[in-house]
Design an enzyme around this catalytic site. Sequence first.
Site: not given
Ligand code: PAF
Length: 287
Positions: A32, A172, A146, A26, A143, A29-30, A149
Amino acid sequence: MQLIRTAADLAALPRGDRRVVVMTMGALHEGHLALIRRAKDLGDQVVVTIFVNPLQFDEAADYERYPRTLDADLALLEPLGVDAVFAPSDDEMYPHGEPVVTVSAGVIGRVLEGAARPGHFDGVLTVVAKLLHLTAPDVAVFGAKDAQQVIAVKALVRDLNFPVEIATAATVRDDDGLARSSRNVFLSPDERSRALALSRALASADHAARSGASLAATLRAGRDVLDAHDGIDLDYFAALNPADASEANDDYRGEVVLAVAARVGETRLIDNVTTRIGEPGAEGDQR
Ligand code: PAF
């Protein structure tokens, strides 16, 4: 756009030909929205998840103060043609409390971001695994901001045979280079201007790499920029092998992720750029 609160209702959602999921916490922002636009290009049914995952916060205070803005998030998603938003409660996601069985990110979870935030990537991979099971997508978009990640999620899918394709969307940035992040709202105007040192350091290092600098010289070019700025509490400025997030050594050649993390005031920011070492003139991320 359907708002879905329970796993049972999500399971009942009719499938499109190609379902694409974008997982978020949640505070959209741009950055996402760019993930969602990419998702729209990749399939015919887009499901966005919104869940602030307690397992991935190493500090309770950070979890508590994480912005929760569901109504504003839904208002941003509606015009983008998102088909469904899955926004479960904590009880819906973890009905038996903290899970007994979790996913380990292994060595990826112990370096750089993982070293700074113990348990973070285990928490991320545990919730990503659950959300992949619950949403059952053909593609999941993450994204590039990260970077570690993305490396961890690709390893999860590869090592545990999840039948899903992982796609990425570029970071972005604001016009002055600051990477969009949900955490930017915590920056005062002065901190925000100091935070520009991160993207400037990456740009300088990227430029050095594309001009043929060695890895050591590339890192020096970035660190020199950070050293010249006050008010940056640097955690790391490092080069990672995109295959496994291990730190690249001095004789490294090829694609590399230059990653930076620093605290500006109370806010911890990360950013990265993908470039190439040992191949002068190669195109890197432009900013
Ligand atoms: O990148 C994120 O916002 C979080 O790490 C994710 C992938 C939604 C997992 O909670």
